[in-house]
Design a protein around this motif. Sequence first.
Motif, PDB file in Angstrom:
ATOM      1  N   GLN A  61      29.489  28.307  -4.155  1.00 32.00           N
ATOM      2  CA  GLN A  61      29.520  28.319  -5.609  1.00 32.00           C
ATOM      3  C   GLN A  61      30.682  29.138  -6.117  1.00 32.00           C
ATOM      4  OE1 GLN A  61      27.076  26.574  -7.322  1.00 32.00           O
ATOM      5  NE2 GLN A  61      28.240  26.937  -9.198  1.00 32.00           N
ATOM      6  N   ASP A  62      31.210  30.036  -5.292  1.00 31.14           N
ATOM      7  CA  ASP A  62      32.337  30.878  -5.684  1.00 31.14           C
ATOM      8  C   ASP A  62      33.689  30.168  -5.615  1.00 31.14           C
ATOM      9  OD1 ASP A  62      32.563  30.651  -2.953  1.00 31.14           O
ATOM     10  OD2 ASP A  62      32.391  32.801  -2.521  1.00 31.14           O
ATOM     11  N   GLY A  63      33.705  28.864  -5.283  1.00 28.30           N
ATOM     12  CA  GLY A  63      34.946  28.107  -5.253  1.00 28.30           C
ATOM     13  C   GLY A  63      35.788  28.349  -4.021  1.00 28.30           C
ATOM     14  N   ARG A  64      35.175  28.824  -2.942  1.00 25.82           N
ATOM     15  CA  ARG A  64      35.917  29.121  -1.724  1.00 25.82           C
ATOM     16  C   ARG A  64      35.440  28.262  -0.558  1.00 25.82           C
ATOM     17  NH1 ARG A  64      36.183  35.791  -1.732  1.00 25.82           N
ATOM     18  NH2 ARG A  64      37.593  35.983  -3.516  1.00 25.82           N
ATOM     19  N   VAL A  65      36.391  27.938   0.324  1.00 26.87           N
ATOM     20  CA  VAL A  65      36.081  27.316   1.599  1.00 26.87           C
ATOM     21  C   VAL A  65      36.435  28.319   2.688  1.00 26.87           C
ATOM     22  CG1 VAL A  65      36.545  25.397   3.169  1.00 26.87           C
ATOM     23  CG2 VAL A  65      36.566  25.007   0.699  1.00 26.87           C
ATOM     24  N   ARG A  66      35.456  28.666   3.514  1.00 25.44           N
ATOM     25  CA  ARG A  66      35.641  29.660   4.579  1.00 25.44           C
ATOM     26  C   ARG A  66      35.554  28.990   5.943  1.00 25.44           C
ATOM     27  NH1 ARG A  66      34.369  34.940   3.178  1.00 25.44           N
ATOM     28  NH2 ARG A  66      35.360  35.426   5.190  1.00 25.44           N
ATOM     29  N   LEU A  67      36.254  29.569   6.924  1.00 22.38           N
ATOM     30  CA  LEU A  67      36.228  29.101   8.307  1.00 22.38           C
ATOM     31  C   LEU A  67      35.688  30.209   9.191  1.00 22.38           C
ATOM     32  CD1 LEU A  67      36.943  27.164  10.619  1.00 22.38           C
ATOM     33  CD2 LEU A  67      39.289  28.054  10.534  1.00 22.38           C
ATOM     34  N   TRP A  68      34.737  29.824  10.078  1.00 22.82           N
ATOM     35  CA  TRP A  68      34.094  30.822  10.944  1.00 22.82           C
ATOM     36  C   TRP A  68      33.888  30.246  12.334  1.00 22.82           C
ATOM     37  CZ3 TRP A  68      28.169  31.570  11.153  1.00 22.82           C
ATOM     38  CH2 TRP A  68      27.846  32.619  12.002  1.00 22.82           C
ATOM     39  N   ASP A  69      34.370  30.953  13.336  1.00 31.19           N
ATOM     40  CA  ASP A  69      34.027  30.700  14.727  1.00 31.19           C
ATOM     41  C   ASP A  69      32.908  31.674  15.073  1.00 31.19           C
ATOM     42  OD1 ASP A  69      33.757  30.689  17.473  1.00 31.19           O
ATOM     43  OD2 ASP A  69      35.901  30.678  17.901  1.00 31.19           O
ATOM     44  N   PRO A  70      31.698  31.196  15.355  1.00 31.32           N
ATOM     45  CA  PRO A  70      30.572  32.122  15.583  1.00 31.32           C
ATOM     46  C   PRO A  70      30.794  33.120  16.711  1.00 31.32           C
ATOM     47  CG  PRO A  70      29.749  29.898  15.205  1.00 31.32           C
ATOM     48  CD  PRO A  70      31.242  29.790  15.331  1.00 31.32           C
ATOM     49  N   ASP A  71      31.786  32.877  17.573  1.00 37.18           N
ATOM     50  CA  ASP A  71      32.083  33.839  18.633  1.00 37.18           C
ATOM     51  C   ASP A  71      33.022  34.946  18.164  1.00 37.18           C
ATOM     52  OD1 ASP A  71      30.518  32.528  20.499  1.00 37.18           O
ATOM     53  OD2 ASP A  71      32.167  31.226  21.143  1.00 37.18           O
ATOM     54  N   ARG A  72      33.489  34.845  16.910  1.00 41.93           N
ATOM     55  CA  ARG A  72      34.422  35.831  16.379  1.00 41.93           C
ATOM     56  C   ARG A  72      34.026  36.196  14.957  1.00 41.93           C
ATOM     57  NH1 ARG A  72      37.374  32.037  19.207  1.00 41.93           N
ATOM     58  NH2 ARG A  72      38.724  32.845  20.875  1.00 41.93           N
ATOM     59  N   GLU A  73      34.677  37.209  14.408  1.00 46.79           N
ATOM     60  CA  GLU A  73      34.477  37.560  13.010  1.00 46.79           C
ATOM     61  C   GLU A  73      35.106  36.486  12.120  1.00 46.79           C
ATOM     62  OE1 GLU A  73      32.821  40.117  11.493  1.00 46.79           O
ATOM     63  OE2 GLU A  73      32.033  40.459  13.518  1.00 46.79           O
ATOM     64  N   PRO A  74      34.521  36.204  10.959  1.00 45.39           N
ATOM     65  CA  PRO A  74      35.109  35.204  10.058  1.00 45.39           C
ATOM     66  C   PRO A  74      36.496  35.638   9.584  1.00 45.39           C
ATOM     67  CG  PRO A  74      32.874  35.803   9.379  1.00 45.39           C
ATOM     68  CD  PRO A  74      33.279  36.783  10.426  1.00 45.39           C
ATOM     69  N   LEU A  75      37.345  34.660   9.281  1.00 44.51           N
ATOM     70  CA  LEU A  75      38.636  34.966   8.666  1.00 44.51           C
ATOM     71  C   LEU A  75      38.401  35.687   7.344  1.00 44.51           C
ATOM     72  CD1 LEU A  75      40.554  31.601   9.236  1.00 44.51           C
ATOM     73  CD2 LEU A  75      40.752  33.719  10.547  1.00 44.51           C
ATOM     74  N   ASN A  76      39.249  36.675   7.066  1.00 40.90           N
ATOM     75  CA  ASN A  76      39.069  37.483   5.855  1.00 40.90           C
ATOM     76  C   ASN A  76      39.366  36.694   4.588  1.00 40.90           C
ATOM     77  OD1 ASN A  76      38.279  39.843   7.197  1.00 40.90           O
ATOM     78  ND2 ASN A  76      40.405  40.409   7.598  1.00 40.90           N
ATOM     79  N   THR A  77      40.312  35.791   4.670  1.00 38.25           N
ATOM     80  CA  THR A  77      40.717  35.040   3.479  1.00 38.25           C
ATOM     81  C   THR A  77      40.218  33.604   3.570  1.00 38.25           C
ATOM     82  OG1 THR A  77      42.835  34.486   4.512  1.00 38.25           O
ATOM     83  CG2 THR A  77      42.760  36.455   3.116  1.00 38.25           C
ATOM     84  N   PRO A  78      39.849  32.994   2.445  1.00 36.83           N
ATOM     85  CA  PRO A  78      39.417  31.603   2.462  1.00 36.83           C
ATOM     86  C   PRO A  78      40.566  30.675   2.828  1.00 36.83           C
ATOM     87  CG  PRO A  78      39.609  32.390   0.203  1.00 36.83           C
ATOM     88  CD  PRO A  78      39.809  33.581   1.080  1.00 36.83           C
ATOM     89  N   ILE A  79      40.258  29.556   3.421  1.00 36.55           N
ATOM     90  CA  ILE A  79      41.293  28.576   3.732  1.00 36.55           C
ATOM     91  C   ILE A  79      41.601  27.693   2.525  1.00 36.55           C
ATOM     92  CG2 ILE A  79      40.766  28.580   6.187  1.00 36.55           C
ATOM     93  CD1 ILE A  79      39.260  25.956   5.786  1.00 36.55           C
ATOM     94  N   ALA A  80      40.748  27.734   1.514  1.00 35.28           N
ATOM     95  CA  ALA A  80      40.993  27.037   0.245  1.00 35.28           C
ATOM     96  C   ALA A  80      40.196  27.741  -0.831  1.00 35.28           C
ATOM     97  CB  ALA A  80      40.603  25.568   0.330  1.00 35.28           C
ATOM     98  N   GLU A  81      40.743  27.736  -2.049  1.00 41.12           N
ATOM     99  CA  GLU A  81      40.059  28.391  -3.165  1.00 41.12           C
ATOM    100  C   GLU A  81      40.514  27.757  -4.466  1.00 41.12           C
ATOM    101  OE1 GLU A  81      39.035  32.896  -4.807  1.00 41.12           O
ATOM    102  OE2 GLU A  81      40.587  32.609  -3.286  1.00 41.12           O
ATOM    103  N   ARG A  82      39.558  27.427  -5.332  1.00 43.15           N
ATOM    104  CA  ARG A  82      39.854  26.876  -6.650  1.00 43.15           C
ATOM    105  C   ARG A  82      38.875  27.474  -7.651  1.00 43.15           C
ATOM    106  NH1 ARG A  82      39.255  21.411  -7.473  1.00 43.15           N
ATOM    107  NH2 ARG A  82      40.949  21.430  -8.984  1.00 43.15           N
ATOM    108  N   GLY A  83      39.078  27.149  -8.917  1.00 41.61           N
ATOM    109  CA  GLY A  83      38.258  27.720  -9.971  1.00 41.61           C
ATOM    110  C   GLY A  83      36.976  26.973 -10.241  1.00 41.61           C
ATOM    111  N   CYS A  84      36.478  26.206  -9.297  1.00 42.77           N
ATOM    112  CA  CYS A  84      35.209  25.500  -9.461  1.00 42.77           C
ATOM    113  C   CYS A  84      34.512  25.435  -8.111  1.00 42.77           C
ATOM    114  CB  CYS A  84      35.411  24.096 -10.038  1.00 42.77           C
ATOM    115  SG  CYS A  84      36.519  23.053  -9.073  1.00 42.77           S
ATOM    116  N   ALA A  85      33.220  25.124  -8.144  1.00 37.92           N
ATOM    117  CA  ALA A  85      32.404  25.170  -6.930  1.00 37.92           C
ATOM    118  C   ALA A  85      32.760  24.039  -5.972  1.00 37.92           C
ATOM    119  CB  ALA A  85      30.922  25.087  -7.298  1.00 37.92           C
ATOM    120  N   VAL A  86      32.475  24.274  -4.699  1.00 39.48           N
ATOM    121  CA  VAL A  86      32.567  23.235  -3.675  1.00 39.48           C
ATOM    122  C   VAL A  86      31.266  22.433  -3.699  1.00 39.48           C
ATOM    123  CG1 VAL A  86      32.839  22.763  -1.205  1.00 39.48           C
ATOM    124  CG2 VAL A  86      34.050  24.699  -2.255  1.00 39.48           C
ATOM    125  N   THR A  87      31.377  21.106  -3.707  1.00 38.53           N
ATOM    126  CA  THR A  87      30.178  20.267  -3.747  1.00 38.53           C
ATOM    127  C   THR A  87      29.916  19.530  -2.435  1.00 38.53           C
ATOM    128  OG1 THR A  87      31.431  18.396  -4.653  1.00 38.53           O
ATOM    129  CG2 THR A  87      30.388  19.914  -6.235  1.00 38.53           C
TER     130      THR A  87
END
Length: 551
Positions: free
Chosen positions: A456-482
């Motif tokens: 809902q925060d307008g961010r797309v995050r990438l996570w490898d469960p064997d590692r810590e998530p990336l600190n920055t989103p790989i995409a971000e806009r001013g509206c929610a991801v659907t």
Amino acid sequence: MTRRPWTPPAAGREPAGAAVLAWLQDPHAPRMCLISGPPHCGKSMFLAWLVEHATEPDTEAARRVHALVPLAGHSVRTVTWQLAEQLQVSARTPGELLSVLARDPRRTVIALPDLHESAEPAGIEELACALAAFAHVRVILETRVPSADLLAAGPAVMDLAAAQWTDSDRYAAWAAAVQPAGHKAAIHPGRQAAVDLYDPASVCGADPVAITTAYESATGSHGGLRTAWLRSGASVSRPQDPASRALVLWSALGDDADPRMENELDGLAREAEWSVRWRRVRGDVTPPWPGPVRGLSACRGELAGTVAVLDHQGMVRLLSDSDGRPGGRLPRPLPGAVAVAAAGEDLVAVLDRHGRLALQKLPTVSRPSGIAGLLETGPSPWESLTEQAARPASGPALACTSTSLAVGSAEGTVHVSTANDAATHGMSTTLHHGAVTALALVEPAEGCLLVYSGGQDGRVRLWDPDREPLNTPIAERGCAVTALAASPLDGGVVLATGWADGLVEYSVTGADVDGRVRHFRPGPPVRALCVLPGGDLLIGTDESLIRLESA
């Protein structure tokens, strides 16, 4: 950030400027402000000053204007489309726009100049009053003479012909320096020659506002073009080249359209980023439209080439991904279902709005018989995964691979469960501020799992469960991801993202790809996405199911 100082309005309008700024910042003031006055009194010039300053990036929140639609030549429908585009929401009718804004409590200020030059003043007045009924919305409406209906809504009224809104000395100095003429806050849609509404080339190259108003007043189908245009909403009215507009119309064309229209739109769309492999829209009969789409997932194993489609009533239908023809359905619906994902080769997982997970077996997959069937006792690995994942699930997001399942929560947490041999294990992490609204899982190589999450925060995050998530989103806009979908492709990963304003973004990441992002806007809100094994994209909306392939 240092804010740029506001320059005072011209023509001695400092008193009017101070009054409007005070109105914007007064929480108890009426939520609509009418700017009125006779022709050439400076209404448009005054609004141009306000909008110029109030749309700067560093403008403080209390003075910001979020949308501006000059109303000359516009109907209620075209105003709705323009507002949806600027407010980054997907809405094709006034009702849809009001519904979206009712659910979004953020402060919104809308400026609507030149009501008296619009094509549908009464309807636009009704829309403006409905918008101003929301506590978080402010509307600035400019017209020469306010109607009785507008005045009955109790707005603040500023008649610029009244002496109190002008500093007479400053006005005299300004008048001596320039020769005032009619000023406009923005460029209005130009007059164009009549367009043949049966000709796709003319329609795709003409002024979209003029085309929309012409189709609104028409009665015939114009070979199916009229229905496709009005179904597509702001997607066809936004600035774009004729090829992109033809692609949108092609994707919205019904099976009752003149067959020549599809061929002509195909030809016009040759320069677009995509082509339409097939589409099913509301009202289609052969093959039938599967209904409003709430979820999509490509099946595996014996059902490879089949897509599970979740509708608004919780029914899961199976469709051929090659042409959209029906291939059966699951025996029982799950009321309130919001997401579907193919799990094992013979299973689909369905998530409802309360976070409850259910497994259903696909009806056309062969079942073990004899001794093998009798030996199937105890919970399967997928039943164990489902039981484990159901505990943290509380949002509308679900994704599966052949061995893993992910769910999202309303608090922004993503939980991944994986089956290894007879055991299952899970991991959780918080990736979003607010609800997780979409998930995608992909296994680009053996032993590697990537989690894509949208919020809902307008961010797309990438996570490898064997590692810590990336600190920055790989995409971000001013509206929610659907919606999200991902799939391995040519040594990389395809990621498709659907946004609340109706935009779909598609990219391929990897060592041997350029990372170019392709875009498409189907028109209706994007509810679900699915990347097919060859990289083609399925888009599900309330009105359509579309398969796009690279042009």
